[in-house]
Design a protein around this motif. Structure first.
Motif, mmCIF file in Angstrom:
data_model
loop_
_atom_site.group_PDB
_atom_site.id
_atom_site.type_symbol
_atom_site.label_atom_id
_atom_site.label_comp_id
_atom_site.label_asym_id
_atom_site.label_seq_id
_atom_site.Cartn_x
_atom_site.Cartn_y
_atom_site.Cartn_z
ATOM 1 N N ILE A 42 0.795 -1.345 -0.144
ATOM 2 C CA ILE A 42 0.030 0.014 -0.080
ATOM 3 C C ILE A 42 0.816 1.404 0.003
ATOM 4 N N SER A 102 -1.105 4.983 6.235
ATOM 5 C CA SER A 102 -1.620 4.252 5.149
ATOM 6 C C SER A 102 -2.720 2.960 5.674
ATOM 7 N N THR A 103 -2.364 2.733 7.178
ATOM 8 C CA THR A 103 -3.455 1.761 7.455
ATOM 9 C C THR A 103 -4.425 2.226 8.634
ATOM 10 N N THR A 104 -5.426 1.392 8.808
ATOM 11 C CA THR A 104 -6.370 1.961 9.897
ATOM 12 C C THR A 104 -5.747 1.895 11.410
ATOM 13 N N LEU A 124 -5.190 7.771 4.993
ATOM 14 C CA LEU A 124 -5.262 7.132 3.730
ATOM 15 C C LEU A 124 -5.930 5.879 3.772
ATOM 16 N N ALA A 125 -6.235 5.817 5.034
ATOM 17 C CA ALA A 125 -6.900 4.338 5.605
ATOM 18 C C ALA A 125 -8.476 4.217 5.588
ATOM 19 N N ALA A 126 -9.120 3.262 5.692
ATOM 20 C CA ALA A 126 -10.429 3.076 5.237
ATOM 21 C C ALA A 126 -11.197 3.080 6.606
ATOM 22 N N GLY A 127 -10.804 2.437 7.642
ATOM 23 C CA GLY A 127 -11.576 2.202 8.732
ATOM 24 C C GLY A 127 -12.380 3.517 9.273
ATOM 25 N N ALA A 144 -9.782 7.495 1.960
ATOM 26 C CA ALA A 144 -10.073 6.292 1.518
ATOM 27 C C ALA A 144 -11.834 6.057 2.040
ATOM 28 N N PHE A 175 -7.681 -3.489 9.761
ATOM 29 C CA PHE A 175 -8.654 -3.360 8.549
ATOM 30 C C PHE A 175 -9.845 -4.339 8.389
ATOM 31 N N VAL A 227 -6.445 -7.481 3.036
ATOM 32 C CA VAL A 227 -5.586 -7.119 2.114
ATOM 33 C C VAL A 227 -4.410 -7.915 2.149
ATOM 34 N N HIS A 251 -12.965 -3.508 -0.768
ATOM 35 C CA HIS A 251 -12.232 -2.224 -1.608
ATOM 36 C C HIS A 251 -10.731 -2.383 -1.646
ATOM 37 N N GLY A 252 -10.225 -3.312 -0.855
ATOM 38 C CA GLY A 252 -8.629 -3.400 -0.799
ATOM 39 C C GLY A 252 -8.375 -4.352 -2.006
ATOM 40 N N PHE A 310 -5.239 2.438 -3.858
ATOM 41 C CA PHE A 310 -4.148 2.842 -2.646
ATOM 42 C C PHE A 310 -3.539 4.466 -3.175
ATOM 43 N N HIS A 313 -6.020 7.177 -2.940
ATOM 44 C CA HIS A 313 -6.307 7.945 -1.697
ATOM 45 C C HIS A 313 -4.916 8.853 -1.332
HETATM 46 C C1 LEU Z 1 -8.258 -0.453 1.444
HETATM 47 C C2 LEU Z 1 -7.198 0.182 2.123
HETATM 48 C C3 LEU Z 1 -7.640 1.590 2.122
HETATM 49 C C4 LEU Z 1 -7.313 -0.464 3.543
HETATM 50 C C5 LEU Z 1 -6.162 0.010 4.491
HETATM 51 N N1 LEU Z 1 -5.049 -0.948 4.326
HETATM 52 C C6 LEU Z 1 -6.439 0.093 5.986
HETATM 53 O O1 LEU Z 1 -5.952 -0.473 6.821
HETATM 54 O O2 LEU Z 1 -7.670 0.632 6.269
#
Ligand code: LEU
Ligand code: ATP
Ligand code: ATP
Ligand code: MG
Ligand code: MG
Lengths: 382, 314, 255, 295, 246
Positions: A42, A102-104, A124-127, A144, A175, A227, A251-252, A310, A313
């Protein structure tokens, strides 16, 4: 005397640490990315994107005449390192805004720090938990899409297809955990029943058992939320078992590499994905089309590979901050206000953003296309 | 003066003050943050050093104690509104109780087998934090900062002072232990458990106690960590933390308590020094560690001692 | 008759191999006994059983009239059974003095927390232990080497160190496994004198495994000969020395 | 029943991977009593190297295969030269183990630069649908792994228990000084064991990558699983380690299937801990035999 | 056969061997006596290259060997039974014996190996009954026997024995010494014998050296040494001797 020696040694060490700090003219923004470590696939795209964009901005004369400097810190995909990176960016580099992590999990970890320092963070993460509850996340935005939105997109599609029982497989990291919560929470709203709730670890190498359990529990479809390589392993196991029920990914899933790795097994896998992966299949008049095309072309020219979701994002986060700085100057509080109030109907890579004080992400399920893998390529399901 | 410095009590005090001084001198909050982390690591490493260097029992499960200490303390303050310092102590003691799970196998296991048993323990804790910890793998935040009554430690500098003074106190305790006959008995554990048995030493109590003590140090460090960063998630408490502090103990020098201190500083500051090398830092990090271990066979302590001896002679 | 130690009908096997086949042994208080026999006869195994390191398959052991068969070695040590080893078990990384101090510590422990908070300075026992340890070292003639690391001693002196360490327990019964191995005649004689003195001065009971007949014949009150896990003969030295069976199985003829 | 069979076969699949890695530990352990904790990185090197030769350079399977093994063996030799040889006779065994960890970090960094951060995979030895057993399936590649495990075990057992050279190598681990007194060149034996183990790890990488894919930082996890299975079965005993690997795999699979997939590893490890309490030298090795070793 | 000229050796800063000179002739049995800590074992270690001398030279069959590694010296025909026995404990008795032949064993010599094995088993029947047992489970004396037997297997030219009688039953000690004599007679083997049982050692030895704190203080024919009052007092325990069974 031993102490004295040690003193000299330590002092020398400290000085060498400090020697690397500097202070100059350019406007500084920071980025905390998983450049190495398990989430590096990512962080890599995101880093590439930021470097590309910063170069473009500076070539075009910077921000109101001042050069832009993006300081990228590697979080090594770990939370302690992300925290340290955030502290460094804030306390040493005095950045005006931070992009990432990058990650939640890492994002959650740095939130207390940037909140205290009053520096806007565009994760940039999704949570969903990253920007909610929004009153406690005054300084936090994200580009994201929410897991929730992705889940909604999937469930809505399932509703249409008449699927009522699903089995979910989630990975045991942040995630997967946030995805699992969203999947469980939203299911009743769409009249869907989660008949199996299975988990696996990021380093697991066979998910046959989980898939089979879900199938036996009467699932009409499987949703996998992860992911990394595990999502490909799930796909392969799914194909091998010949379950004859559709497989959905999160969506990963939006990276061509996944399709390449999975090979023929990926055929028929469905996922809600940002439009970057299907930009060429969009109608000309789609509001995102131009931006997508421009970015993808530039990225491919520089890095010789396709950007995945990614990269998008990072693009959106960077652009928001740059636009804000152009308008209100390098002032953290003003940047935050600008983003909260002025990003309306704002077409980006991941979707058309509508950020508001109630919603610090501004994307909903409509930013996704349901995409199926056909003949080794993405295809939009109409 | 020489005498004073040689004396480990004042020597270590001097050293800790030195670090505090560095904190004041540079007024760089980031550097202070790093030094706080170094202090926390040093405390954990000190615990491990007592277990490994003194009693010769290996542990790859200290990440478990670090995690338990942090989680317990955070939960106690958040859910039960216990004052932070108290909750740190309670949670460290509670975590230390868990060390019985390590001490029992340690009665029968040696070497690699003990390593795996302890690794399993740490991993189980890590997995349970993932499964049952508040927030699951995503973790949880809003943990109160460390406070004493109405005074709250806010700045990294405040933590810097707190952690290093605390470290000094625990360093002294450890020093006391190593020079006592109790410490010698632990050292004897290294060479012959059979002989100890026939001398009437209760191995069960000996091992349980040293495991508890070691766990207490590390859990204490974990507790403070929780109230320093105010956000916890299981990812911090994986096996890699154990390997990290193991590395500190070894590279610092296993047979001296100073080793834990020097090793923690070295390993914690190393990435900062390597920062300008960007991604190459992984390579360099590996290189420095490999050759560090090769050349400082007796650890940094041994090497510094060597220099020092030459210095005295010349 | 009150024996200090009594072992009745001891059986022990390793895997399928019967090492001890119903051995009986009784020791009166205040005497020196010897246990001899060919290599592999089961002497060390018997000693391990008396001292608790091995559990007998069947049979009972009494110490001072109390049954101790299922007691742990630690508890037997506390009751006053001390031993040395045929294959050395010294604390190699400690000095001689510290080796003995550890034994003294075990007798009168001083807890971890106290050590932690008070250390050497706050601990009145420390000095006391040190001087006591030194006397035990002197008893076996190692006083001058107290500060040396145990692993740097020549093999013979390591044996003596083990004896000093065992003495520190102030035992009532001392079990010695080939203490004279590796000592020359003069040193062996010195050892013999030490043992005799301990026996006379403190009334210490000693059970000695030894292949050095000179030492055995000289100091023991009675000798037990073990052969293939069975008692072949038992009696005073003079008798054993003349026993044709013992000569055949163990002593051998002059070269 | 049908479920059970599938759980069992999945367990075999995972177990085969564990066993393969676990066996790699044995080679070096047998000659040095060191645990080479860089083992996982060598497996990664094997997987990624094979991908490179096969997909990137387009070489044929046998050529790529041999080249990969060669490179893994050479890298391992390099490791021995650089890190183990200078320490072997002087250092604490613990230090040696830490050095292998440090080297694994170095190797990982190198792998990152050489291959990037993406996961890679390549085709299995024989393509085609998985094999059906009743309604349960097992991948063909797993059968290949079985075959290689059996071959390796036979090789190891014969080599270490029947040949003089093999015994001489073991002797080095038990007592290096005495081995020298027998005229055995210990340094050469150690070197040989590293080359062997490198090659073997490379083979493991080649075999498992088609199933699990491979990326540069997979090493530590592979190491930990392999290590755990080796201990479960009984380090040093080849059959034991193999059995340990399969047992761990099947255990995890069954727990995931019948109890709780989220807690499968925790429960498996708990069982391992309990097992070690009763069989401190592994399931398939007696404590007495293991107790005769140094570590 | 073996010449030492002015060999000194240290442990760190400790000066242990102080300019030792001695020699062992072809087919000769030489005894080396000395008190605890005199440096006898250290001397043997220096001969085998476990410890490297500082100064002096060591000649073996007219070849300088002081810089050769242990393995190379073994290949030249030196063999040591060390003090700590150094068995490969987890390996079986027979495997230990096999490893003793490492320098000369190959497929073709399998017959010779088996013949030799039988010879050793005939001498030490106990080893035969224990041939499959791991060496570490033997009793102390049995381990000592095995160590000696393993050295016999290696066909050395010069055998160095460090206290072979330690822990061995009296009757067996006699047999071992008998066998050593046989070896010398049948194979012209040279032997350097460190022994605490001086009387016995002197009986089979041709010549004797006596060491004290790292120096050779006496050298002479074994027969004369038996008569030498100084040696009698220190090493033979004359007074007790008469009552002793041996
Ligand atoms: C799909 C990605 C934006 C997810 C990212 N790896 C996260 O931990 O949220
Ligand atoms: N590793 C070592 N480090 C330092 N000193 C040592 C070491 N090994 C032995 N020594 C010392 O060297 C001297 C000679 O020891 P050595 O073992 O050669 O004696 P020895 O004559 O064989 O005695 P023994 O009859 O007890 O076997 C002794 O004083 C001993 O303390
Ligand atoms: N742990 C064990 N496993 C298997 N066999 C053993 C074990 N310990 C001892 N034995 C066997 O038991 C027998 C008796 O051993 P023991 O050590 O008691 O003999 P010993 O009389 O002390 O002989 P020595 O005079 O040689 O020391 C030997 O044959 C030995 O091989
Ligand atoms: Mg014995
Ligand atoms: Mg000696």
């Amino acid at each position: 005397m031993a102490g004295l020696r040690v003193l000299l040694l330590i002092l020398a060490f400290l000085f060498s640490v400090i020697g690397f700090s500097y202070s100059k003219e350019p406007i500084k923004i920071g980025a905390i990315l998983s450049v190495t470590g398990p989430a590096s696939f990512i962080g890599e795209q995101e880093k590439n994107t930021l470097l590309l964009l910063a170069e473009e901005v500076n070539k075009a004369g910077g921000i109101n005449g001042r050069p832009l400097e993006v300081i990228i810190e590697d979080s090594k995909s770990g939370e302690s390192q992300a925290v340290l990176s955030a502290k460094k960016l804030i306390e040493r580099d005095k950045v005006v805004a931070i992009l990432g992590p990058s990650t939640t999990g890492e994002s959650m970890a740095v939130i207390p720090i940037i909140s205290q320092a009053k520096i806007p963070l565009i994760s940039l993460a999704a949570g969903t938990g990253i920007t909610e509850p929004v009153n406690e996340r005054y300084w936090v935005f994200k580009t994201a899409q929410y897991d929730r939105s992705a889940v909604e997109a999937i469930y809505r599609y399932m509703q249409k297809k008449g699927i009522q029982k699903v089995g979910i497989l989630t990975i045991t990291n942040s995630f997967g955990d946030q995805g699992r919560k969203a999947l469980l929470e939203l299911a009743p709203k769409f009249g869907i029943q989660v008949v199996a709730d299975e988990r696996y670890k990021p380093e697991d190498s066979d998910m046959t058992v989980q898939l089979l359990k879900a199938h036996k529990a009467g699932a009409q479809a499987i949703i996998n939320w992860s992911v990394g390589p595990t999502q490909v392993i799930v796909v392969k196991n799914w194909q091998a078992l010949k379950l004859n029920i559709p497989l959905f990914q999160s969506h990963g899933w939006g990276s061509k590499k996944n399709i390449q790795l999975a090979g023929s097994a990926a055929e028929g896998v469905i996922a809600p994905l940002g439009r970057i992966v299907v930009w060429d299949k969009l109608p000309e008049k789609h509001p995102q089309k131009k931006i997508l095309e421009g970015f993808v072309r530039a990225y491919e020219a520089k890095y010789k590979t396709e950007p995945g979701t990614f990269a998008g994002h990072a693009y959106d986060a960077f652009m928001m901050v740059v636009e804000a700085m152009k308008k209100v100057g390098p002032d953290s509080a003003k940047i935050r206000d600008y983003i909260e109030h002025k990003i309306k109907n704002w077409p980006g890579i991941s979707g058309v953003f509508n950020i508001s004080p109630k919603d610090h992400c501004g994307l909903d399920a409509s930013s996704f296309e349901m995409v199926v893998v056909k003949k080794g390529d993405w295809e939009i399901i109409q | 003066m020489k005498k004073l410095l040689f004396n480990s009590y004042s020597g270590s005090l001097f050293f800790c003050l030195l670090l505090l001084f560095a904190g004041f001198l540079f007024k760089d909050p980031y550097l202070n943050t790093v030094l706080v982390m170094a202090g926390l690591n040093a405390l954990s490493a000190l615990g491990l050093s007592l277990l490994m260097g003194l009693a010769g029992q290996i542990s790859l499960g200290h990440n478990g104690f670090y995690g338990l200490g942090a989680y317990f303390s955070a939960i106690l303050t958040l859910k039960y509104n216990i004052p932070v310092p108290l909750s740190i102590i309670i949670s460290a003691s509670l975590s230390a109780l868990f060390s019985i799970f390590l001490a029992l196998p340690a009665l029968r296991l040696k070497g690699h087998y003990l390593a795996v048993a302890t690794l399993a323990f740490g991993e189980i804790i890590y997995l349970l934090l993932n499964e049952w910890g508040p927030g699951g793998p995503s973790g949880f935040g809003d943990i109160p900062k460390l406070n004493f009554g109405s005074y709250t430690l806010e700045s990294p500098l405040a933590y810097l002072i707190f952690i290093w003074l605390l470290f000094w106190v625990f360093f002294l305790f450890s020093q006391n232990l190593t020079t006592s006959t109790y410490g010698r008995t632990l050292k004897a554990l290294h060479s012959s458990e059979i002989a100890l048995k026939t001398l009437g030493v209760n191995l069960l109590s000996l091992k349980i106690k040293i495991f508890m003590l070691s766990a207490f140090y590390t859990a204490l460090s974990g507790g403070i960590y929780a109230h320093f960063v105010t956000f916890l998630s299981p990812a911090n408490f994986s096996i890699f933390y154990s390997i990290l502090i193991l590395m500190m103990v070894m590279i610092g020098g296993m047979h001296s308590l100073w080793g834990a201190l020097l090793g923690a500083l070295f390993i914690t500051l190393l990435p900062e020094v390597l920062r300008p090398f960007k991604e190459y830092d992984v390579l360099l990090y590996g290189l420095v560690l490999t050759f560090g271990l090769l050349f400082f066979r007796e650890g940094l302590v041994g090497t510094i001692k060597g220099w020092f001896q030459k210095w005295l002679i010349s | 008759m009150a024996y200090l130690l009594e072992a009745t009908n001891i059986f022990k096997s390793f895997g399928g191999l019967e090492v001890l086949k119903g051995v009986n042994l009784s020791l009166e208080e205040g005497k020196i006994y010897a246990l001899i026999g060919p290599n592999g006869a089961g002497k060390t195994t018997l000693l391990n059983i008396l001292n608790g390191l091995e559990k007998p398959d069947s049979g009972k052991i009494f110490f001072h009239g109390k049954e101790i068969t299922s007691l742990s070695p630690e508890n037997r040590a506390k009751m006053g059974i001390a031993r040395t080893f045929q294959l050395l078990e010294i604390f190699t990384e400690l000095s001689l003095l510290e080796n003995v101090m550890v034994a003294l510590f075990a007798k009168k422990p001083w807890g971890m927390l106290k050590s932690l908070f008070l250390g050497e300075f706050g601990n009145p026992r420390e000095g006391e232990i040190k001087s006591q340890a030194l006397t035990y070292l002197e008893e076996v003639g190692l006083g001058s080497k107290a500060k040396e690391l145990a692993k740097n001693l020549p093999a013979g002196e390591q044996k003596l160190l083990e004896i000093a360490r065992a003495l520190a327990l102030e035992p009532r019964l001392l079990l010695l496994d080939e203490p004279a191995a590796g000592l020359n005649h003069r040193e062996t004689r010195f050892l013999g004198e030490v043992l005799k003195r301990l026996n006379e001065k403190h009334g210490l009971t000693i059970l000695l495994i030894e292949h050095d007949m000179e030492l055995v014949m000289n100091i023991s009150f009675r000798i037990t000969v073990l052969n293939f896990g069975e008692v072949l003969a038992e009696g005073p030295p003079a008798e054993i020395q003349r026993d044709p069976e013992v000569i055949k199985a163990y002593l051998g003829e002059e070269l | 029943m049908e479920l059970f069979l599938q759980f069992f076969l999945s367990g075999l699949t995972v177990g085969a991977i564990y066993a393969l890695i676990g066996l790699g530990f044995n080679i070096i352990y047998n000659t040095t009593s060191i645990l080479n904790l860089a083992q996982g990185e060598f497996v990664v090197l094997g997987g990624l190297g094979m991908w490179f030769f096969l997909e990137k350079l387009g070489l044929t399977y046998p050529v790529a295969f041999i080249l990969t093994l060669g490179i893994a063996g050479l890298t391992s030799l390099l490791m021995e030269r650089l890190t183990i040889r200078p320490l072997l006779e002087k250092a604490d065994p613990l230090l040696l183990i830490l050095v292998t960890i440090a080297f694994s970090i170095l190797l990982k960094g190198f792998l990152m630069f050489a291959f990037g951060k993406d996961p890679y995979g390549f085709a299995p030895l024989t393509e085609g649908a998985p094999i059906l057993l009743g309604s349960a399936i097992i991948q063909k590649q797993v059968l290949w792994i079985f075959l290689f495990i059996i071959l390796t075990i036979l090789f190891l057992v014969v080599f270490f228990n029947k040949t003089l050279l093999g015994r001489a190598m073991k002797a080095c681990a038990f007592d290096a000084l005495s081995a020298k007194l027998m005229g055995i060149k210990t340094s050469r034996m150690v070197m040989l064991s590293f080359i062997l183990s490198g090659i073997f790890a490379g083979l493991a990488g080649i075999l498992i990558t088609p199933i699990t894919f491979m990326e540069y930082d997979r090493g530590p996890m592979l190491t930990i699983k392999g290590f755990t299975s080796a201990i479960l079965g009984g380090l040093g005993s080849n059959w034991g380690v193999m059995a340990g690997g399969f047992l761990l795999g099947i255990l995890e699979s069954m727990i995931a299937g019948y109890i709780h997939s989220g807690l499968k590893d925790a429960i498996a490890l708990l069982l391992l801990l309990l097992m070690l309490l009763f069989r401190p030298a592994g399931l398939f090795q007696s404590a007495k035999t293991a107790g005769l070793r140094k570590l | 056969m073996l010449y030492l000229k002015g060999v000194s050796a240290y442990y760190g800063n400790l000066h242990i061997l102080k300019k030792i000179s001695l020699h062992v002739g072809e087919g000769e049995i030489v005894a080396l006596l000395g008190a605890n800590g005199a440096g006898k074992s250290t001397l043997l270690k220096t001969l085998m290259g476990i410890l490297f001398p500082k100064g002096g030279e060591i000649l073996f069959q007219n070849q300088k060997i002081e810089f050769l590694s242990t393995e190379e010296r073994v290949r030249l025909g030196l063999s040591l039974v060390p003090e700590g026995k150094g068995l490969f404990k987890p390996l079986s008795v027979e495997e230990n014996l096999l490893l003793g032949t490492y320098t000369w064993y190959n497929f073709k010599k399998k017959k010779e190996f088996e013949r030799k094995l039988e010879e050793i088993y005939a001498l030490f029947p106990i080893l035969k009954t224990k041939r499959k047992a791991p060496a570490g489970t033997l009793s102390g004396g049995q381990q000592q026997i095995l160590a000696i037997a393993r050295a016999f297997m290696s066909n050395p030219k010069l055998l160095l024995l460090d206290e072979p009688s330690m822990g061995i039953a009296p009757n067996l000690v006699l047999e071992i010494f008998q066998y050593i004599q046989n070896l010398r007679e049948n194979y012209n083997l040279s032997i350097l014998l460190v022994e605490q049982n001086a009387r016995l050692a002197l009986k089979i030895a041709d010549r004797v050296y006596v060491m004290e704190t790292g120096k050779i203080i006496y050298e002479g024919e074994a027969k004369n040494a038996l008569e030498n009052p100084e040696i009698q007092r220190a090493y033979l325990g004359r007074e007790v001797d008469r009552e002793a069974p041996l």
